[in-house]
Design a protein around this motif. Structure first.
Motif, PDB file in Angstrom:
ATOM      1  N   LEU A 183       0.873  -1.070  -0.010  1.00 27.00           N
ATOM      2  CA  LEU A 183      -0.141   0.032   0.118  1.00 27.00           C
ATOM      3  C   LEU A 183       0.925   1.334  -0.065  1.00 27.00           C
ATOM      4  O   LEU A 183       0.568   2.474  -0.157  1.00 27.00           O
ATOM      5  CB  LEU A 183      -0.945   0.182   1.220  1.00 27.00           C
ATOM      6  CG  LEU A 183      -2.018  -0.955   1.270  1.00 27.00           C
ATOM      7  CD1 LEU A 183      -2.540  -1.169   2.616  1.00 27.00           C
ATOM      8  CD2 LEU A 183      -3.152  -0.615   0.104  1.00 27.00           C
ATOM      9  N   ALA A 184       2.115   1.197   0.194  1.00 27.12           N
ATOM     10  CA  ALA A 184       2.910   2.159   0.256  1.00 27.12           C
ATOM     11  C   ALA A 184       3.081   3.003  -1.034  1.00 27.12           C
ATOM     12  O   ALA A 184       3.144   4.259  -0.984  1.00 27.12           O
ATOM     13  CB  ALA A 184       4.692   1.886   0.510  1.00 27.12           C
ATOM     14  N   PHE A 185       2.938   2.205  -2.118  1.00 30.84           N
ATOM     15  CA  PHE A 185       3.057   2.776  -3.410  1.00 30.84           C
ATOM     16  C   PHE A 185       1.697   3.762  -3.635  1.00 30.84           C
ATOM     17  O   PHE A 185       1.867   5.084  -4.274  1.00 30.84           O
ATOM     18  CB  PHE A 185       3.389   1.896  -4.641  1.00 30.84           C
ATOM     19  CG  PHE A 185       4.296   1.052  -4.208  1.00 30.84           C
ATOM     20  CD1 PHE A 185       5.833   1.217  -4.059  1.00 30.84           C
ATOM     21  CD2 PHE A 185       4.081  -0.341  -4.154  1.00 30.84           C
ATOM     22  CE1 PHE A 185       6.766   0.535  -3.724  1.00 30.84           C
ATOM     23  CE2 PHE A 185       5.078  -1.285  -3.697  1.00 30.84           C
ATOM     24  CZ  PHE A 185       6.634  -0.914  -3.431  1.00 30.84           C
ATOM     25  N   PRO A 186       0.580   3.390  -3.760  1.00 31.51           N
ATOM     26  CA  PRO A 186      -0.530   4.118  -3.880  1.00 31.51           C
ATOM     27  C   PRO A 186      -0.767   5.301  -2.934  1.00 31.51           C
ATOM     28  O   PRO A 186      -1.065   6.462  -3.165  1.00 31.51           O
ATOM     29  CB  PRO A 186      -1.513   3.353  -3.961  1.00 31.51           C
ATOM     30  CG  PRO A 186      -1.280   2.046  -3.247  1.00 31.51           C
ATOM     31  CD  PRO A 186       0.036   1.868  -3.457  1.00 31.51           C
ATOM     32  N   TYR A 187      -0.046   4.861  -1.464  1.00 28.10           N
ATOM     33  CA  TYR A 187      -0.217   5.924  -0.490  1.00 28.10           C
ATOM     34  C   TYR A 187       0.565   7.071  -1.149  1.00 28.10           C
ATOM     35  O   TYR A 187       0.156   8.284  -0.986  1.00 28.10           O
ATOM     36  CB  TYR A 187       0.205   5.332   0.778  1.00 28.10           C
ATOM     37  CG  TYR A 187       0.498   6.356   1.856  1.00 28.10           C
ATOM     38  CD1 TYR A 187      -0.738   7.308   2.327  1.00 28.10           C
ATOM     39  CD2 TYR A 187       1.841   6.523   2.163  1.00 28.10           C
ATOM     40  CE1 TYR A 187      -0.409   7.957   3.325  1.00 28.10           C
ATOM     41  CE2 TYR A 187       2.116   7.809   2.987  1.00 28.10           C
ATOM     42  CZ  TYR A 187       0.991   8.505   3.757  1.00 28.10           C
ATOM     43  OH  TYR A 187       1.236   9.540   4.560  1.00 28.10           O
ATOM     44  N   GLU A 188       1.764   7.163  -1.289  1.00 27.98           N
ATOM     45  CA  GLU A 188       2.763   7.962  -1.484  1.00 27.98           C
ATOM     46  C   GLU A 188       2.240   8.798  -2.839  1.00 27.98           C
ATOM     47  O   GLU A 188       2.437   9.858  -2.848  1.00 27.98           O
ATOM     48  CB  GLU A 188       4.055   7.372  -2.186  1.00 27.98           C
ATOM     49  CG  GLU A 188       4.741   6.709  -0.738  1.00 27.98           C
ATOM     50  CD  GLU A 188       5.204   7.830   0.213  1.00 27.98           C
ATOM     51  OE1 GLU A 188       4.776   8.927  -0.025  1.00 27.98           O
ATOM     52  OE2 GLU A 188       5.905   7.240   1.118  1.00 27.98           O
ATOM     53  N   LEU A 189       1.706   8.097  -3.602  1.00 27.67           N
ATOM     54  CA  LEU A 189       1.029   8.804  -4.853  1.00 27.67           C
ATOM     55  C   LEU A 189      -0.295   9.493  -4.519  1.00 27.67           C
ATOM     56  O   LEU A 189      -0.999   9.918  -5.725  1.00 27.67           O
ATOM     57  CB  LEU A 189       0.768   8.135  -5.937  1.00 27.67           C
ATOM     58  CG  LEU A 189       2.238   7.254  -6.598  1.00 27.67           C
ATOM     59  CD1 LEU A 189       2.061   6.535  -7.780  1.00 27.67           C
ATOM     60  CD2 LEU A 189       3.024   8.599  -7.223  1.00 27.67           C
ATOM     61  N   ASN A 190      -0.948   9.244  -3.535  1.00 29.58           N
ATOM     62  CA  ASN A 190      -2.337   9.785  -2.864  1.00 29.58           C
ATOM     63  C   ASN A 190      -3.207   9.348  -3.892  1.00 29.58           C
ATOM     64  O   ASN A 190      -4.180   9.961  -4.549  1.00 29.58           O
ATOM     65  CB  ASN A 190      -2.200  11.281  -2.969  1.00 29.58           C
ATOM     66  CG  ASN A 190      -3.330  11.842  -2.075  1.00 29.58           C
ATOM     67  OD1 ASN A 190      -3.885  11.494  -1.532  1.00 29.58           O
ATOM     68  ND2 ASN A 190      -3.724  13.290  -2.789  1.00 29.58           N
ATOM     69  N   GLU A 191      -3.306   7.956  -4.314  1.00 28.36           N
ATOM     70  CA  GLU A 191      -4.201   7.424  -4.990  1.00 28.36           C
ATOM     71  C   GLU A 191      -5.402   6.689  -4.288  1.00 28.36           C
ATOM     72  O   GLU A 191      -5.064   6.350  -2.846  1.00 28.36           O
ATOM     73  CB  GLU A 191      -3.496   6.160  -5.835  1.00 28.36           C
ATOM     74  CG  GLU A 191      -2.627   6.706  -7.071  1.00 28.36           C
ATOM     75  CD  GLU A 191      -1.970   5.900  -7.804  1.00 28.36           C
ATOM     76  OE1 GLU A 191      -1.471   6.227  -9.050  1.00 28.36           O
ATOM     77  OE2 GLU A 191      -1.636   4.806  -7.179  1.00 28.36           O
ATOM     78  N   THR A 192      -6.357   6.372  -4.937  1.00 32.42           N
ATOM     79  CA  THR A 192      -7.473   5.520  -4.454  1.00 32.42           C
ATOM     80  C   THR A 192      -7.451   4.316  -4.970  1.00 32.42           C
ATOM     81  O   THR A 192      -7.176   3.856  -6.148  1.00 32.42           O
ATOM     82  CB  THR A 192      -9.157   6.226  -4.837  1.00 32.42           C
ATOM     83  OG1 THR A 192      -8.816   7.696  -4.152  1.00 32.42           O
ATOM     84  CG2 THR A 192     -10.221   5.550  -4.021  1.00 32.42           C
ATOM     85  N   VAL A 193      -7.945   3.362  -4.217  1.00 33.05           N
ATOM     86  CA  VAL A 193      -7.495   2.058  -4.697  1.00 33.05           C
ATOM     87  C   VAL A 193      -9.102   1.138  -4.721  1.00 33.05           C
ATOM     88  O   VAL A 193      -9.838   1.308  -3.975  1.00 33.05           O
ATOM     89  CB  VAL A 193      -6.366   1.023  -3.885  1.00 33.05           C
ATOM     90  CG1 VAL A 193      -5.122   1.858  -4.007  1.00 33.05           C
ATOM     91  CG2 VAL A 193      -6.860   1.245  -2.317  1.00 33.05           C
ATOM     92  N   LYS A 194      -9.004  -0.036  -5.294  1.00 30.49           N
ATOM     93  CA  LYS A 194     -10.008  -1.054  -5.454  1.00 30.49           C
ATOM     94  C   LYS A 194      -9.323  -2.137  -4.660  1.00 30.49           C
ATOM     95  O   LYS A 194      -8.094  -2.475  -5.237  1.00 30.49           O
ATOM     96  CB  LYS A 194     -10.441  -1.311  -6.491  1.00 30.49           C
ATOM     97  CG  LYS A 194     -11.742  -0.489  -7.008  1.00 30.49           C
ATOM     98  CD  LYS A 194     -12.491  -0.596  -8.122  1.00 30.49           C
ATOM     99  CE  LYS A 194     -13.814   0.112  -8.517  1.00 30.49           C
ATOM    100  NZ  LYS A 194     -14.446  -0.402  -9.674  1.00 30.49           N
ATOM    101  N   LEU A 195      -9.969  -3.165  -4.066  1.00 28.96           N
ATOM    102  CA  LEU A 195      -9.160  -4.185  -3.111  1.00 28.96           C
ATOM    103  C   LEU A 195      -9.889  -5.422  -3.885  1.00 28.96           C
ATOM    104  O   LEU A 195     -11.155  -5.420  -3.942  1.00 28.96           O
ATOM    105  CB  LEU A 195      -9.156  -4.176  -1.595  1.00 28.96           C
ATOM    106  CG  LEU A 195      -8.812  -2.883  -0.923  1.00 28.96           C
ATOM    107  CD1 LEU A 195      -9.186  -2.795   0.353  1.00 28.96           C
ATOM    108  CD2 LEU A 195      -7.296  -2.641  -1.353  1.00 28.96           C
ATOM    109  N   ALA A 196      -8.920  -6.452  -3.808  1.00 31.35           N
ATOM    110  CA  ALA A 196      -9.765  -7.754  -3.986  1.00 31.35           C
ATOM    111  C   ALA A 196     -10.504  -8.360  -2.992  1.00 31.35           C
ATOM    112  O   ALA A 196     -11.715  -9.093  -3.241  1.00 31.35           O
ATOM    113  CB  ALA A 196      -8.554  -8.718  -4.309  1.00 31.35           C
TER     114      ALA A 196
END
Length: 504
Positions: free
Chosen positions: A154-167
């Motif tokens: 989760l570090a990568f989308p967190y640093e990019l301030n992204e919103t994610v979908k989870l499996a």
């Protein structure tokens, strides 16, 4: 002596300097070391062998008498793509290579090939165990629900301030750092997709509103949430007529703002003319109907099922109900209608916070008035119509207390199903009624059971008990407490000769 090439890396930025044996005679003795050089503005560099033949070689002088402060290992998060080169410590400093995205504990600033990447600097780390474990709080964009995860990816989308979908979970989630707490319910998460924002992750549905009429068709598109109206027909403030609502599968360049007035199950139901009936006294709630009242618009009417209420008729677009109404008499004004109402016994209540004066018309159509304190209810009296103070906005509380005879309220007399003393000379009337009613209920349930096969829920013992009590009550009821028994001779006595046997 063969010429060798060297690669120099610092721990401040991603700059790389190349040199050879000619340009740096001392480099061969310092491979794998952090040395102080003549390079500016950063003098301290790691020295490594390299097999490549760089295009630009820089002369480097190493000052053995000057020492460098050791570079502290730092945690770096590298997003995007490309090969990542960074310095770790073994027997000497060596260069490690990973593929982005990656999180590394490095003594140097990472060097990444390619341009599609970003480097985020974290805190200090342990070069032996790597970057410290970081905990994350994920918040659902729609519901606000929060879950906790220790997934370091989760570090990568967190640093990019992204919103994610989870499996593992539905919906879209934003990511924030949180303090690790063993008492929190941490869950495993797998990122399947990333987005720039919640809106991009879960774009709003667009809706299409198509007019029902074919003579002047109109279609309106909106991004407002009309999910409650899908498959229904609505009316809007912005456009006249009725519109059928469906989901529009793609975005629309210029969505409209709409204000829904009413909704209907179909276009014919929506297009039907509606009417509202308002109580002249503002006591009963409005009645909405599709019954054709066009001939009565603007008039005052009485309804067959509300003969004591006068109603004004007007057209309406409100769809709160569809009551069937049957019109009785018609009138020009509310007062004319009110004077035809029966004179009834009623009370009025002052539900305001101040003393108020209420007017009324008595059975002879004579005006009168009474003053009531706040919260006070009037005495019962016969009136044709109560007249509330001007500007009254509170609910009008009028209580019907029964009929009037000769202009006076009829005092109701209590009704008893059994006349006092009837069939119950040996007990009170209340006791007789209680036992008789309970026994009648048992008989009724028995009939229902025999006729329809519906078994009563009461146990048989209770039925037998009530049967015995009722029969005993009936036996007691045939006794006449006023009857006087006359004494008779004993035929079986030895002193009397009755001329008959003792059994006669």
């Amino acid at each position: 002596m063969a010429n060798s090439f060297y690669k120099l890396v610092n721990c401040v930025n991603d700059e790389v300097v190349y040199t050879d044996t000619t340009g740096c005679p001392s480099c061969a003795a310092h491979v794998g070391d952090l040395v102080y050089t003549n390079l500016e503005p950063v003098p301290c560099w790691y020295v490594f062998n390299t097999d490549s033949t760089p295009g630009i070689l820089t002369p480097v002088t190493i000052y053995n008498e000057l020492n460098c402060d050791n570079c502290l290992p730092v945690c770096y998060t590298i997003t995007g793509t490309g090969n990542v080169s960074y310095v770790i410590l073994g027997d000497t400093y060596i260069i490690e290579t990973e593929t982005a995205p990656v999180k590394v504990c490095s003594f140097s600033y990472p060097i990444v090939s390619g341009n599609d990447h970003e480097i985020f600097i974290g805190g200090e780390c342990n070069w032996n165990t790597g970057c410290p474990i970081v905990c994350y709080a994920l918040t659902n964009c729609e519901t606000g629900a929060v879950i906790y995860s220790y997934n370091q990816e989760l570090a990568f989308p967190y640093e990019l301030n992204e919103t994610v979908k989870l499996a593992e979970f539905t919906g879209c989630w934003t990511i924030a750092l949180t303090t690790c707490n063993e008492e929190l319910p941490y869950v495993s998460t797998t990122v399947t997709q990333t987005y720039a924002s919640c809106t991009e992750c879960n774009p709003p549905n667009y809706y299409k509103l198509e007019s029902c009429g074919s003579s002047d068709p109109l279609t309106v598109y909106t991004s407002q949430d009309l999910s409650a109206y899908i498959g229904k027909t609505v009316t809007m403030e912005e456009h006249p007529g009725c519109y059928y609502v469906t989901v529009f599968p793609t975005t629309f360049p210029s969505p409209s703002v709409v204000t829904i007035i009413s909704s209907f199950n179909s276009c014919p139901e929506c297009e039907a003319q509606r009417y509202v009936l308002s109580d002249c006294d503002e006591i009963r709630p409005n009645i909405y109907t599709t019954t054709n009242l066009a001939a009565y618009v603007g008039q005052i009417i009485k309804l067959t099922f509300y003969p004591d209420t006068c109603w004004s008729v007007a057209e309406s677009t409100i769809n709160t109900s569809d009551d069937l109404v049957i019109v009785g008499d018609t009138y020009t004004t509310c007062l004319e209608c009110a004077l035809t109402a029966p004179c009834i016994c009623s009370t009025v209540t002052n539900n305001s916070t101040t003393t108020q004066t209420f007017g009324y018309l008595d059975c002879d159509n004579t005006y009168g008035s009474i003053s009531l304190a706040a919260g006070e209810q009037s005495a019962q009296q016969c009136v044709l119509k109560w007249i509330f103070p001007g500007g009254w906005t509170l609910p009008k509380i009028v209580t019907n207390c029964g009929d009037c005879v000769d202009g006076k309220c009829v005092v109701p007399k209590p009704f008893r199903s059994v006349r006092p003393g009837y069939n119950s000379p040996s007990c009170t009337t209340e006791y007789y009624e209680r036992i008789a009613c309970s026994y009648s209920e048992i008989l009724y349930k028995d009939v229902i059971a025999q006729r329809y096969g519906i078994a009563p829920c009461c146990p048989e013992e209770e039925s037998f008990r009530l049967d015995i009590k009722f029969q005993l009550l009936e036996l007691q009821a045939i006794n006449n407490p006023d009857y006087l028994c006359a004494p008779t001779s004993d035929c079986c006595s030895k002193d009397n000769d009755c001329g008959c046997g003792c059994n006669s």
